[in-house]
Structure formats: C-alpha cells, structure tokens
Design a protein around this motif. Structure first.
Motif, PDB file in Angstrom:
ATOM      1  N   TYR A  26       0.832  -1.190   0.000  1.00  0.00           N
ATOM      2  CA  TYR A  26       0.000   0.000   0.000  1.00  0.00           C
ATOM      3  C   TYR A  26       0.872   1.247   0.000  1.00  0.00           C
ATOM      4  N   VAL A  27       0.495   2.227  -0.821  1.00  0.00           N
ATOM      5  CA  VAL A  27       1.105   3.549  -0.795  1.00  0.00           C
ATOM      6  C   VAL A  27      -0.010   4.543  -0.501  1.00  0.00           C
ATOM      7  N   SER A  28       0.179   5.370   0.513  1.00  0.00           N
ATOM      8  CA  SER A  28      -0.888   6.249   0.965  1.00  0.00           C
ATOM      9  C   SER A  28      -1.217   7.304  -0.083  1.00  0.00           C
ATOM     10  N   PRO A  29      -2.472   7.783  -0.104  1.00  0.00           N
ATOM     11  CA  PRO A  29      -2.851   8.865  -1.031  1.00  0.00           C
ATOM     12  C   PRO A  29      -1.992  10.104  -0.858  1.00  0.00           C
ATOM     13  N   ALA A  30      -1.565  10.385   0.381  1.00  0.00           N
ATOM     14  CA  ALA A  30      -0.710  11.555   0.613  1.00  0.00           C
ATOM     15  C   ALA A  30       0.608  11.423  -0.128  1.00  0.00           C
ATOM     16  N   VAL A  31       1.170  10.212  -0.120  1.00  0.00           N
ATOM     17  CA  VAL A  31       2.436   9.991  -0.824  1.00  0.00           C
ATOM     18  C   VAL A  31       2.229  10.089  -2.330  1.00  0.00           C
ATOM     19  N   GLU A  32       1.131   9.528  -2.829  1.00  0.00           N
ATOM     20  CA  GLU A  32       0.842   9.637  -4.261  1.00  0.00           C
ATOM     21  C   GLU A  32       0.708  11.098  -4.676  1.00  0.00           C
ATOM     22  N   MET A  33       0.052  11.890  -3.851  1.00  0.00           N
ATOM     23  CA  MET A  33      -0.105  13.309  -4.154  1.00  0.00           C
ATOM     24  C   MET A  33       1.246  14.018  -4.124  1.00  0.00           C
ATOM     25  N   ARG A  34       2.069  13.681  -3.123  1.00  0.00           N
ATOM     26  CA  ARG A  34       3.397  14.282  -3.026  1.00  0.00           C
ATOM     27  C   ARG A  34       4.237  13.965  -4.251  1.00  0.00           C
ATOM     28  N   ARG A  35       4.148  12.740  -4.732  1.00  0.00           N
ATOM     29  CA  ARG A  35       4.928  12.337  -5.902  1.00  0.00           C
ATOM     30  C   ARG A  35       4.482  13.102  -7.146  1.00  0.00           C
ATOM     31  N   LYS A  36       3.172  13.339  -7.265  1.00  0.00           N
ATOM     32  CA  LYS A  36       2.671  14.083  -8.424  1.00  0.00           C
ATOM     33  C   LYS A  36       3.079  15.548  -8.382  1.00  0.00           C
TER      34      LYS A  36
END
Length: 642
Positions: free
Chosen positions: A623-633
């Motif tokens: 699992y990768v948290s939505p916060a991390v996905e947003m940070r990566r974008k």
C-alpha cells in the motif's frame, strides 16, 4: 531510503525471480518510486526505491565497471562525495552520482573493511561474483534495519521481516525465548526477533554468505573516553560545532526536507540548527485528551523559530482504526504507544516533504534520561561493601509496601548491573510467573534478562554508573525500541527519517564528555542544553523530555476497554499467556486499583501481532498512501543541497 531483499540458494540452484519479486512487492511502502532486480546463478537481488539522491540516475541494483559486482542498498551515506573523489583518484569509474554506488567501489578498493569508512545510515548487500560471496553490512548504531533467515534451500536477507516470510520454507512460529524477553523489555533484544529462526544483523556488523553459511563480524564498537582535563566550555563549544556540522551533512538530498517538532530540547535543537541553513517545515502530533498533548509548546517553539508549522490531533478512534495495519508495518511487537503517534505525524509530514530530520539519540549520547540521575541519588550506597548492601536489601524486602523509602533502599542496595535493564522494565520475573502459562516456564533454553544485559555490561567495565547506563541503552533501548519504531513508522508513509544526533562523528565527541558535565545543575544532558541554548526559546532549555505522550492509561479505562477485552478472549495465545491474569489486570486498571497500562498494552500488542502474523487473521496488501501519491505528483520542485 529504500527496501532491499537478497536471496542465496545454498544448493547452487538458479535463484527464482518470482520469489525475489514477491519479497520485494510486500515492502512497496519503503520504495514506491521504482523497483529493480538482478538474478545471476544462485543469487537474486531485489530493490524498492524512494528517490532521494541522484533521482534521475540512482536506479538499483547498481554494478561496477566490469559488471561482476552488484549492490542493493538502503539508507544514506553522508560522506559519499569525499569517498567518491578519493575513489576516482584511484581509477574507479562511476556511472551514477548515487551514494550506494560509492559503497560498491569502496568495497572493490578495501574489501570487507568498507563499512568502517561510511558515515551514515545503511543496510546493503553486495554480490561479488569473483569470490562467489554475498557481502553486506548494517550501520554503526542500527538506524536502518536488516534481517536474515535460512531454510534448507536458501539464505535470505531483507530490510523487513515480512519479505523473509515470502520465502518458501520459512515458518511462522513464535520465538518463545524472545517472547519471554519481550515481557521484560517491551521489544525482543538483538539478535533475536519474535520469529523462530529469523534474526537481526546487529548494528556495526557485516556478514558474508559463502559455502552455504552466513558469518557475522563486528566492524566497530561503542567506546566512551571521558576527558577530565578539559573545561566545561570546551565541551559546550565542541558539541555545538559537532551538531551543526552533522545537521548540515544530513541536509544532502534532491527532494524537500522538513523536521519533526515536539516540545523538548532534542527535536527543537535540530529545528533550530536546521533553521540556520534553510527555511524549515515542522510537524507535530498530539492527542485529544487534556494533559496528553504537547502541541501548544511545539506551536510556540515553531513560532519562535519561524518555521512553517503543521500539526495534527489524534483521537482514540483514529488510533484504534490504524493500529492493526501499523502492527503489520512494525513486523514484530514493540509495545511503545508513541510509535503509533509517530506514524500519524509521519503521515502528516509525507503530504509536504520526502525527508524529515528528528531528535532521536540525544538522550543516549548526551545523558538525557531522568533515570541517569539515579546513581547520584544513590551515591550514599556506593562505598558500602557487598555484605552491607546485602543486609540492607534483606531487611528492606521484609518491610511492608506502605513504608516510605522501601524501594529506595532496595535499589540502593543493588549494583547498577542488578537494577538497570534499560529504559523499559515491563514485567518483573515475579510478575512473569503470573502472566505466562505453566508449560512455558519450563522452556529449556530460557535465559534470564540479566543474561541479556550482563553480556553488554561486560564490555562496559571501568565506566562510571551513568556511562554504563548509556552504554546499555545504546545497545538495547536505542536499537530495539527508538530506532525500530522510527524506521518502520516513517517508512510506512514512504518518508525518510534522518537522525543527526546518531552520527559517528557526533558520538566520537559526545563520548569524551565527563559525567560531571552531563548530569549537572539539577538536570540531564547539561552540556547539550548549554550548547543549544542560542537556538532555543528560553522556556525549552529546561523542559523535561515528553516526546509524543499517549493517553493509553486513560483509553484503557474508557474507549479501549471493550476492544481490549475482546482481543484477550479472541487471541489464540492460551499456550503462551495466562488470560485470566491479564483480564484481572485490565479490570484492576479500570477500577483505579493500580496503573497496569504499560503491562496491559505490552500484552495487547503481542496478541494483535499474533493475530496478524501467526494466526493470519488480518491481511494487508502492499500500500502507498494517497498523501504519498499526491506528493509524488507534486514533486516537480526539486532542490539540491550538495
């Protein structure tokens, strides 16, 4: 910061890509940015990447000029630029600017002595096809985790235990001796884990897998060398210089940085020093129970230091909702309630940055725990002969518990080796007799907690009592509790945590500070407080250590009571734990007849871990948290400090 896995087939059969892929996938959270594999003959290397340094070119596994050596590595090496220049002068050719590639060329140059030259946090594995060996190491203090196990067919090494559980033939069995020690320390001390047959690579150790065996070797050791000839001012100035240099070194990255901020000296000092180099984002966490939150003090410190400050408040419901997944992230039970709050503040930070600096290690290096003041309060006993101490102890133990000073006499009659087990002593041996089931008491290979600590104390002979306590905590509490929760709870959020206090150069200087300057002026870590006073608000300098306090004492009487009772009934641990006694403690705690919160929490965390990993009642997908996905974008803004 990444996750690594390595597999060595002892039967010299081809390594299986499917196995190494499964071992890598389960630690997706450690490296959501990239993966990589190398399979050759009977070995396989796997890698999960969180891009920090050489974002464009640091894909792993990395190889040398002749492609006859390969490496996967986790962590950061802060002196890699200096090493890189030295290696280039000696003819080495680099195809990336990665700190991990530097380790590989260093190994080519100096062989198994390579870890001695590294300054940083690391766990790595090198496949040397020339010698047909797997070589690796873990950093000096154990900031980065590294585990190993072996089956009839293979030897596996990984950043997390859950990767090793993906290996065919690895059994999910409780290490009963480890469980006994967990009841004492609230974690399983090195090199054991809570799993039978799975072990830690101890800090400051390297390993070689060769001829179907794994051999561990110590490459460095903790040594204190107090210098009584220097004045107090020398240590204050030296500490300030060492820490500023360390904080500067820990800034190296190509991604955004920030810092955790509680209300004490340690984290506030890191933020204050970091603020002299760059603008800082700070992150704090607290609970919603009055008296269990440091947010107001953290907020005032952030305002004083001029940081961009973020904070979050956690309720009992939020804590409980996340607890099972976070026990899964821990790999094995660590009964420190603050670990869960650390997860939440890391989750908050992960929305804004990829790297955070934190204040772990200051207490162990500079003498910060209040218990370190005990030898001073017990100094009246220090000159007594053994027979007199024994007589005092014998008399004191016969006194009623209501007699004031009974515990003082008992502790004073003991040597530091007899009374100090580190910062946690959950269950005494007497209470363990009530907690464990009868058949477990007859465990053939059981060793007392004294045998664990005596092995450490043996190497601390000649030190004064305070330094002995520091030495023990560095070898037990720091690595088993503090750094374990720091790594697992931040990496659960794909966040790299850096600890400038826990640095070989910082320790080299801190080890020279005499105890008279550490415990002085009515407080602990006196030198550090004086060294940091120009970076801190005046009110912070003398504040006691609180960290991120957790109201488990209150919650177990209220919101957690029903859940705790259900867990005790449902958990399939009757062969290990006397549930009737645990229920007795829970009800006594609820009725206010005693504070059993730490003891109950230790048992509950074990039971939940047992359900997840042994009973496999709960399952969690990578699992990768939505916060991390947003940070990566949103990571288009790249900043480099070199």
């Amino acid at each position: 910061m990444c996750g690594i896995v390595s597999l060595y087939n002892k039967r010299q059969q081809p390594a299986q890509l499917e196995t190494i892929t499964a071992m890598s996938k389960v630690i997706l959270h450690r490296g959501p940015d990239d993966d990589g594999f190398h399979v050759e003959e009977n070995i396989a290397l796997g890698f999960r990447r969180l891009s920090i340094i050489d974002v464009a070119g640091g894909h792993q596994p990395l190889f040398n000029e002749n492609r006859d050596m390969w490496i996967v590595g986790n962590g950061e090496v802060y002196n890699y630029k200096e090493l890189q220049e030295w290696l280039k002068d000696r003819g080495h050719q680099f195809h990336t600017d990665s700190d991990i590639e530097t380790i590989l060329h260093l190994y080519e140059e100096v062989g198994v002595d390579a870890p001695k030259h590294l300054r940083g946090m690391f766990g790595f594995t090198i496949w040397d096809s020339r010698r047909k060996i797997l070589f690796g190491a873990r950093d000096h203090f154990g900031i980065k985790p590294l585990y190993y196990t072996q089956t009839n067919d293979s030897i596996g090494v990984a950043s997390e235990i859950k990767s090793l559980l993906e290996m065919p033939g690895v059994k999910r069995e409780v290490n009963k001796t480890g469980f006994y020690h967990y009841l004492t320390f609230q974690y399983v001390p090195d090199p054991e884990t809570m799993y039978e047959g799975i072990y830690r690579i101890p800090p400051a150790h390297s390993f070689i897998v060769e001829n179907d065996q794994i051999k561990l070797t110590r490459y460095w050791d903790v040594q204190f060398a107090p210098d009584e000839s220097k004045p107090f001012s020398y240590f204050v100035e030296g500490t300030r210089a060492a820490m500023l240099e360390s904080v500067d070194k820990h800034r190296v990255s190509e991604v955004k940085r920030g810092a955790f901020l509680s209300s004490g000296v340690d984290s506030s000092s890191i933020v204050g020093m970091l603020r002299t180099f760059e603008p800082v984002k700070t992150f704090s966490v607290g609970s919603d129970i009055p008296g269990y939150s440091e947010l107001e003090y953290a907020r005032r410190t952030a305002q004083y230091l001029g940081t961009e400050h973020y904070e979050t408040v956690i309720s009992a419901e939020q804590y409980m909702d996340e607890l099972p997944r976070l026990i899964w992230h821990q790999d094995e039970p660590v009964a420190d309630p603050s670990a869960i709050l650390l997860y939440f503040v890391a989750q908050l930070a992960s929305e804004h940055v990829t790297v955070v600096l934190s204040g772990e290690g200051a207490d162990e290096f500079f003498g910060g725990y209040n218990i370190y003041r005990e030898p001073q309060s017990l100094r009246m006993f220090s000159g007594m002969p053994d027979w007199m101490r024994g007589s005092i102890r014998s008399l004191a133990t016969k006194l009623p518990d209501t007699v004031k000073g009974k515990n003082f006499l008992i502790r004073g009659s003991k040597t530091v080796e007899e009374r100090f087990f580190g910062n946690a002593l959950i269950f005494s041996e007497e209470m363990k007799a009530h907690v464990v089931t009868e058949n477990l008491k007859l465990l053939a290979d059981y060793h007392t907690p004294w045998e664990i600590t005596q092995a450490v104390y043996k190497n601390a002979q000649g030190y004064d009592d305070v330094t002995k306590m520091q030495y023990l905590d560095i070898h037990t509490w720091l690595r088993g509790n503090i750094l374990m929760k720091a790594d697992k709870m931040t990496m659960a959020n794909s966040l790299e945590l850096r600890v400038p206090f826990i640095d070989p150069k910082v320790f080299e200087f801190a080890a020279t500070i005499p105890t008279k300057y550490k415990i002085a002026n009515g407080t602990t870590k006196h030198v550090l407080r004086e060294a940091m006073k120009d970076f801190l608000p005046p009110e912070i300098k003398t504040r006691p250590k609180l960290g991120f306090p957790v109201p488990t004492r209150y919650w177990l009487k209220n919101q957690f009571y029903k859940w705790a009772k259900e867990l005790i009934f449902e958990s399939k641990v009757d062969h290990l734990i006397n549930k009737a006694y645990v229920l007795y403690m829970l009800d006594e705690h609820r009725e206010g007849h005693g504070d059993y919160s730490r003891k109950i929490w230790t048992i509950l965390v074990f039971m939940l871990w047992h359900q997840i990993f042994i009973e496999q009642k709960h399952s969690f997908e990578p699992y990768v948290s939505p916060a991390v996905e947003m940070r990566r974008k949103n990571s288009s803004s790249i900043e480099q400090i070199g």
